[in-house]
Each structure stands twice: as structure tokens, then as C-alpha cells.
Design an enzyme around this catalytic site. Structure first.
Site, PDB file in Angstrom:
ATOM      1  N   LYS A 120       0.860  -1.176   0.000  1.00 38.13           N
ATOM      2  CA  LYS A 120       0.000   0.000   0.000  1.00 38.13           C
ATOM      3  C   LYS A 120       0.901   1.232   0.000  1.00 38.13           C
ATOM      4  O   LYS A 120       1.625   1.485   0.959  1.00 38.13           O
ATOM      5  CB  LYS A 120      -0.932   0.015   1.219  1.00 38.13           C
ATOM      6  CG  LYS A 120      -1.947   1.146   1.183  1.00 38.13           C
ATOM      7  CD  LYS A 120      -2.864   1.127   2.378  1.00 38.13           C
ATOM      8  CE  LYS A 120      -3.971   2.179   2.227  1.00 38.13           C
ATOM      9  NZ  LYS A 120      -3.441   3.544   1.992  1.00 38.13           N
ATOM     10  N   TRP A 121       0.838   1.994  -1.081  1.00 41.69           N
ATOM     11  CA  TRP A 121       1.756   3.107  -1.305  1.00 41.69           C
ATOM     12  C   TRP A 121       1.232   4.401  -0.681  1.00 41.69           C
ATOM     13  O   TRP A 121       0.022   4.632  -0.642  1.00 41.69           O
ATOM     14  CB  TRP A 121       1.946   3.333  -2.812  1.00 41.69           C
ATOM     15  CG  TRP A 121       2.409   2.107  -3.527  1.00 41.69           C
ATOM     16  CD1 TRP A 121       1.633   1.080  -3.962  1.00 41.69           C
ATOM     17  CD2 TRP A 121       3.755   1.763  -3.849  1.00 41.69           C
ATOM     18  NE1 TRP A 121       2.417   0.128  -4.555  1.00 41.69           N
ATOM     19  CE2 TRP A 121       3.719   0.513  -4.509  1.00 41.69           C
ATOM     20  CE3 TRP A 121       4.992   2.399  -3.682  1.00 41.69           C
ATOM     21  CZ2 TRP A 121       4.867  -0.125  -4.976  1.00 41.69           C
ATOM     22  CZ3 TRP A 121       6.138   1.775  -4.146  1.00 41.69           C
ATOM     23  CH2 TRP A 121       6.068   0.539  -4.777  1.00 41.69           C
TER      24      TRP A 121
END
Length: 325
Positions: free
Chosen positions: A28-29
Site C-alpha cells: 500500500k503506497w
């Protein structure tokens, strides 16, 4: 019939980072969710809320020459700083720039598009395909076209050990992991994906509250830096029980409070200010925070109050740290 970008598929939060059979995991960026399509040279770069962003990111628009026509991706816009960490504030700053300003920013702080799904491929709508087939198609596009910057292929895994390693990448701006069922189609607006965000439990000092001293709604928190109390973030709205408990341990601010005259934002990136009431910076609380920070080191998202810690003194609280130091 003209093809248009669908609404993005969403994720529901989960408290367990275990990767289950039949699911894949992705990092998850810490960036902006973005959907992109190219059709006969026309580029659409749209945020999760529907904002058109192409004018702010000319390097992404220029990069479409690498893509097959009539293709659409779902992904994340990110900017890396010189230290190799995701720089969310640089990305935020770029949204307001157009024309020559956007071109200069693209040179100084280039954005990348981290693609994690394909919604259309050479004119074929792929949203009805299962994730495993869409993922294979996405990898094939990157391999066959030899895609380079600004395009980045998001990693995906079905190996629990690999996913656990990703959860240790918080120092470079990875916020957690996303889980996607291998057999699921892409459901616009559906919250069928899952997300786990890395959180840490830590302490901070209550320097002010919203609401009143007798019924605080949220706590404004700080930590000391060379003898100065620096604002580090606020809590979510307190439950009635927590509000009552904390209220009994707060004292009115005396003359010379370190935050006298300060204003506090209602949220990261918001121009709205909070109506805060200063209190003596004596009460220590234990909170749960996620790993997202702004450039100064403040918590970008509200913290969750675990409990008051009257057994601790402000000297026991971790010192203020800034990633820019």
C-alpha cells in the site's frame, strides 16, 4: 459506444495482516490513487474523487507513448525524494501546478504511476476478468512493451513471507498492504478488497483539546524538541467514556503556555482551523498511529487514544523527530 473509466474499486480495513489462501497481497503506497486511460491520444488521469489531474503531471501524459492505445490502468501516483522515500507533500504540492509550473515541478520532483490493475487492454474491457487474469495481463504489458519511467509495476505476491517483509518497509513510505481475492472481478465502487495499515503504539503529551476542559472532543498532542513543545497531531473524536476519564486529569493552561497564539489545522491539507483550548502540558497519553508523516514529522492522520498514562511524565515521552534532520 464510448468507453469511460469506471469508479475505482475500494478496500475495507482489516486488523489482521495474514495473507489467506486464494488471495494476493500488494504494498500500500503513500501516494494518490489514480485511474488512467489513453484512447486515440486522449489522456484521462483521474483521482479517486473524480478530479482530473493530467495537467499537473505532464511527465505521465508524455509517457503514454509507451502504452498500447485504448488501455486503462488503476494505480497510485507517487513521488520519491532524494533519500528514496515516498514524498507525499511533494506530490500534494504538484496538484496545484499547471503549465510552466507543472513542467518545472516534473523536472524537479518527477512523479511515477505505480500500476496495480488493468481495466482495459487494447480496446478490451478487462474489469470482468478475475484478478489473477488481470494481473497476468498487466505483467505482460510491462514485459512486452518494456515499460520504463514514469511507469512502475506494483509488486504482487501470494507468498506470506514476502508480504511480511513488505510490512517492514514503512521507513520508505509503504503504509501497509492490500489484499485482493484471486478470483474476483473488478467491481467499481465495491469495497471487496481489504487493506491493512501498519500502526504503532506510542506516547504523546496533551497540550490542548477541542471541545471544553470538562468534555474534550479530541486531544491535540505534542512532543518536546530542545525544550520546545512541538505539535505532532491530534486524536480522533473521543468516546464519551474516554472524554470523561481524560477530563478529570486535565488542568487549565497557565500563563506562558508554549502554544499561546498558535492555530491548528482541522486535517492534513485542510485550511480549516480547530477551535482549541490550551491545557497544561502535563498529561501523557498512549495512542495508536499509522506510519504516514508529513515533511516535518507530524502524524498525517488522527491518532487513536488507547489510554491516559498519568504514571508517566512528559520526560518519558519520545522526543520530537523530523525526517528532514
Amino acid at each position: 459506444m464510448t468507453w469511460t473509466l469506471p469508479e475505482p474499486m475500494l478496500a475495507a480495513p482489516v486488523s489482521d495482516p495474514a495473507l489467506l489462501p486464494g488471495w494476493a497481497g500488494e504494498p500500500k503506497w503513500d501516494g494518490f490513487r489514480a485511474l488512467l486511460s489513453v484512447d486515440a491520444g486522449r489522456v484521462v488521469l483521474r483521482s479517486r474523487r473524480g478530479t482530473e489531474m493530467a495537467a499537473s503531471f505532464p511527465e505521465i501524459v508524455a509517457g503514454i507513448v509507451q502504452l498500447p492505445d485504448a488501455t486503462a490502468f488503476d494505480g497510485e501516483l507517487v513521488v520519491w525524494d532524494a533519500a528514496g522515500r515516498l514524498a507525499f507533500e511533494r506530490l500534494q504540492d504538484r496538484l496545484a501546478r499547471r503549465g510552466a509550473g507543472a513542467a518545472r515541478s516534473a523536472q524537479e520532483w518527477p512523479a511515477h504511476f505505480v500500476a496495480f490493475d488493468v481495466l482495459r487492454l487494447s480496446g478490451t474491457d478487462t474489469t470482468g476478468w478475475p484478478y489473477r487474469r488481470r494481473r497476468a495481463a498487466l505483467e505482460s504489458v510491462f514485459a512486452a512493451r518494456g515499460l520504463i519511467a514514469p511507469w512502475v509495476l506494483c509488486p504482487s505476491t501470494t507468498d506470506p513471507d514476502t508480504l511480511r517483509e513488505w510490512l517492514t518497509w514503512t521507513s520508505v513510505g509503504i503504509e501497509g498492504v492490500l489484499f485482493k481475492r484471486l478470483d474476483d472481478a473488478y467491481r467499481p465502487s465495491g469495497r471487496d478488497w481489504q487493506k491493512y495499515k501498519v500502526r504503532e503504539t506510542t506516547e504523546a503529551i496533551v497540550g490542548a483539546v477541542t471541545g471544553s476542559l470538562t468534555a474534550p472532543r479530541s486531544l491535540l498532542l505534542g512532543r518536546y524538541d530542545d525544550g520546545r513543545l512541538q505539535y505532532t497531531g491530534r486524536t480522533t473524536t473521543l468516546t464519551r467514556t474516554a472524554s470523561t476519564t481524560v477530563a478529570g486529569q486535565l488542568a487549565s493552561a497557565q500563563h506562558g503556555h508554549p502554544w499561546t497564539g498558535w492555530s491548528f489545522s482541522a486535517g492534513w491539507g485542510s485550511h480549516e482551523t480547530l477551535n482549541g483550548t490550551l491545557v497544561e502540558p502535563e498529561l501523557v497519553v498512549e495512542v495508536s498511529v499509522d506510519v504516514a508523516r508529513d515533511a516535518a514529522g507530524r502524524w498525517r492522520h488522527p491518532a487513536r487514544l488507547h489510554r491516559a498514562r498519568p504514571d508517566l511524565s512528559p520526560a518519558d515521552v519520545p522526543r520530537w523527530t523530523s525526517p528532514q534532520r
